[in-house]
Structure formats: structure tokens, C-alpha cells
Design a protein around this motif. Structure first.
Motif, short mmCIF file in Angstrom:
data_model
loop_
_atom_site.label_atom_id
_atom_site.label_comp_id
_atom_site.label_asym_id
_atom_site.label_seq_id
_atom_site.Cartn_x
_atom_site.Cartn_y
_atom_site.Cartn_z
N ARG A 81 -3.59 -0.19 1.70
CA ARG A 81 -4.20 -1.05 0.67
C ARG A 81 -3.83 -0.62 -0.74
O ARG A 81 -3.56 -1.47 -1.60
CB ARG A 81 -5.73 -1.03 0.81
N ILE A 82 -3.85 0.69 -1.01
CA ILE A 82 -3.62 1.19 -2.36
C ILE A 82 -2.14 1.53 -2.56
O ILE A 82 -1.57 2.32 -1.81
CB ILE A 82 -4.48 2.44 -2.64
N LYS A 83 -1.54 0.94 -3.58
CA LYS A 83 -0.14 1.17 -3.89
C LYS A 83 -0.02 1.85 -5.25
O LYS A 83 -0.56 1.35 -6.24
CB LYS A 83 0.64 -0.15 -3.89
N ASP A 111 -8.01 -6.72 -0.84
CA ASP A 111 -6.86 -6.88 0.04
C ASP A 111 -5.71 -6.00 -0.43
O ASP A 111 -4.88 -5.57 0.37
CB ASP A 111 -6.41 -8.35 0.04
N LEU A 112 -5.67 -5.76 -1.75
CA LEU A 112 -4.60 -4.96 -2.33
C LEU A 112 -5.14 -4.28 -3.59
O LEU A 112 -5.87 -4.89 -4.37
CB LEU A 112 -3.41 -5.85 -2.70
N THR A 113 -4.79 -3.01 -3.77
CA THR A 113 -5.15 -2.28 -4.98
C THR A 113 -3.90 -1.65 -5.57
O THR A 113 -3.14 -0.97 -4.88
CB THR A 113 -6.17 -1.17 -4.66
N LEU A 114 -3.67 -1.89 -6.86
CA LEU A 114 -2.59 -1.25 -7.58
C LEU A 114 -3.19 -0.09 -8.39
O LEU A 114 -4.08 -0.32 -9.21
CB LEU A 114 -1.89 -2.23 -8.52
N TYR A 115 -2.71 1.10 -8.12
CA TYR A 115 -3.21 2.28 -8.83
C TYR A 115 -2.15 2.77 -9.80
O TYR A 115 -1.06 3.19 -9.41
CB TYR A 115 -3.58 3.39 -7.84
N GLN A 141 6.11 -7.77 -2.55
CA GLN A 141 6.15 -7.19 -1.21
C GLN A 141 4.86 -7.48 -0.46
O GLN A 141 4.88 -7.83 0.74
CB GLN A 141 6.41 -5.69 -1.28
N ALA A 142 3.73 -7.34 -1.15
CA ALA A 142 2.44 -7.61 -0.51
C ALA A 142 2.33 -9.07 -0.14
O ALA A 142 1.77 -9.41 0.91
CB ALA A 142 1.31 -7.22 -1.46
N ARG A 143 2.85 -9.94 -1.00
CA ARG A 143 2.82 -11.37 -0.70
C ARG A 143 3.60 -11.68 0.56
O ARG A 143 3.13 -12.45 1.42
CB ARG A 143 3.39 -12.16 -1.88
N GLU A 144 4.76 -11.08 0.70
CA GLU A 144 5.58 -11.32 1.89
C GLU A 144 4.91 -10.80 3.15
O GLU A 144 5.01 -11.41 4.21
CB GLU A 144 6.95 -10.63 1.72
N GLN A 145 4.20 -9.68 3.02
CA GLN A 145 3.61 -9.03 4.19
C GLN A 145 2.26 -9.59 4.60
O GLN A 145 2.00 -9.76 5.78
CB GLN A 145 3.50 -7.53 3.94
N ALA A 152 -8.41 -17.03 0.01
CA ALA A 152 -8.33 -16.34 -1.28
C ALA A 152 -8.26 -14.84 -1.09
O ALA A 152 -8.84 -14.29 -0.15
CB ALA A 152 -9.54 -16.71 -2.12
N LYS A 153 -7.57 -14.17 -1.98
CA LYS A 153 -7.38 -12.72 -1.90
C LYS A 153 -8.12 -12.01 -3.03
O LYS A 153 -8.34 -12.56 -4.11
CB LYS A 153 -5.89 -12.37 -1.96
N PHE A 154 -8.46 -10.78 -2.76
CA PHE A 154 -9.16 -9.92 -3.71
C PHE A 154 -8.22 -8.77 -4.06
O PHE A 154 -7.87 -7.95 -3.21
CB PHE A 154 -10.45 -9.41 -3.06
N ILE A 155 -7.79 -8.72 -5.32
CA ILE A 155 -6.84 -7.70 -5.78
C ILE A 155 -7.50 -6.88 -6.88
O ILE A 155 -8.12 -7.43 -7.79
CB ILE A 155 -5.55 -8.34 -6.31
N THR A 156 -7.37 -5.56 -6.80
CA THR A 156 -7.97 -4.71 -7.83
C THR A 156 -6.89 -3.85 -8.50
O THR A 156 -5.84 -3.58 -7.91
CB THR A 156 -9.06 -3.79 -7.24
#
Length: 209
Positions: free
Chosen positions: A179-181, A129-133, A202-206, A4-8
Motif C-alpha cells: 500500500r505505501i510507496k 488503497d494507496l499511500t504515497l510517502y 503503476q498503481a492504476r495499471e495494477q 472510488a479509491k482512497f489515496i493518502t
């Protein structure tokens, strides 16, 4: 899918987080992964009670605000975020620890090292795992926020406060570029939506698959 992934999702007032969350939800639905949507401050019964103090108190000292944020975050982590991740359920949170560096750090002027201390103690290795800013010009964001609802304690701050918050987020982005995009939230909804989808794909592919 692997673990499982943690996305903010991060952004100041009026950045368009509500719309962004809908886009993220639709994307995860398309992927067919189990997930929960949550928020900070809040996301858990005790944390939601603390949220009311944070947003609607007459006045809070800056250090009190920081302590309350991390108290709520600890409840959120222990009772929502970590248990779901352990069960293989993805977690999408509207704000997380980056917000403390932006709001209580650059916004309130508290020492970065103090926030790092609490981050290490409370958050530990449970990092996104990934942050969208969602990056928006402070004046634009405040106008959007004013048009939508009554202001809470935070939204009543002046423009300089939100300019400092933006600087805080951009500083975090410099520290954690992998991490932060950054999403340009000054653009129209269609453009912002496409940017979010592109970042997620893109994050899913990587690394998210």
C-alpha cells in the motif's frame, strides 16, 4: 473506472506535500475521475476546529494529542471520506492514520498497540488503497519548513523528534509495502514529480483501474 479509491499522502515537515498534491491533482484530472482533496487533521468543520487546538495550543499532553487526532479523524471519516467514497468520488487526503503512528507513536513515544486500538475502532476497514510517502532527511525538511512560514507547535520540535517520525513512517512502510510507496523527496522537484507520476500510473495499471 471501478469503485472510488482512497489515496493518502504522507510525509514530515518540509517533505514537499503541497507540490506533491498538485501533481496528484493534475494526474487525476488527466484520468478524468471525480475526486475531492482533503486533509488531516481537518477536512471538516469540527475537525478543522480541532486542528487549531492541535497546531496552536501552548501545550498538549501526548495522550490528549492522540485523542484529539482520532476525534478529528472520526468526524472526517463520517462526514467527508466515507460519504464521498460511497458516492463514487475518489478521496485524496493530505495525511491519514499512518501519521498517528509516526507522530504520536514514534514521535511522542505512545504505545503502538494503543494507536492500533484507536485505528480499529475509528478507521476500521476504511483504509487507503494507496499511500504515497514522501521520505526526506529530517534536517533538510526542517530547513525547507523554516524558509516558508512561521512555525506551528509541531514544527517547533527538535531534530530528534522528526528523526523518530521518519522511523515511524518507515516502520509502517515495512508493515504495508503493497500500500505505501516511498518517494525520495530529497531530490529536486522534477525528480519528485516524476516519481509520483510513475507510482500513480503503476498503481492504476495494477489495482486502481
Amino acid at each position: 473506472m471501478s469503485k472510488a479509491k482512497f489515496i493518502t499522502l504522507e510525509g514530515s515537515e518540509g517533505a514537499g506535500k503541497t507540490t506533491a498534491l498538485k501533481v496528484m491533482k493534475n494526474t487525476l484530472d488527466d484520468w478524468g475521475v471525480p475526486y475531492v482533496l482533503t486533509r488531516e487533521p481537518g477536512g471538516e468543520k469540527n475537525a478543522e476546529a480541532i486542528r487549531k487546538l492541535l497546531l496552536h495550543s501552548e501545550h498538549l499532553e501526548s495522550k490528549t494529542e492522540l485523542l484529539l487526532m482520532f476525534a478529528a479523524r472520526n468526524e472526517h471519516l463520517e462526514k467527508v471520506i466515507r460519504p464521498n467514497l460511497a458516492k463514487g468520488i475518489w478521496v485524496v487526503s493530505d495525511r491519514f492514520v499512518d501519521a498517528s503512528f509516526a507522530y504520536q507513536g514514534l514521535g511522542r513515544g505512545l504505545a503502538w498497540s494503543t494507536i492500533e486500538y484507536f485505528e480499529e475502532m475509528i478507521v476500521g476497514t476504511t483504509q487507503p488503497d494507496l499511500t504515497l510517502y514522501l521520505d526526506v532527511e529530517p534536517a533538510t525538511g526542517l530547513q525547507r519548513a523554516a524558509d516558508r512560514s512561521e512555525k506551528d507547535r509541531i514544527e517547533k520540535e527538535d531534530l530528534a523528534f522528526f528523526e523518530n517520525i521518519r522511523a515511524g513512517y518507515l516502520k509502517r512502510l515495512e508493515h504495508f509495502p503493497d500500500r505505501i510507496k516511498k518517494i525520495n523527496a530529497n531530490r529536486d522537484i522534477a525528480s519528485v514529480t516524476q516519481q509520483i507520476i510513475d507510482v500513480l500510473e503503476q498503481a492504476r495499471e495494477q489495482s486502481l483501474s
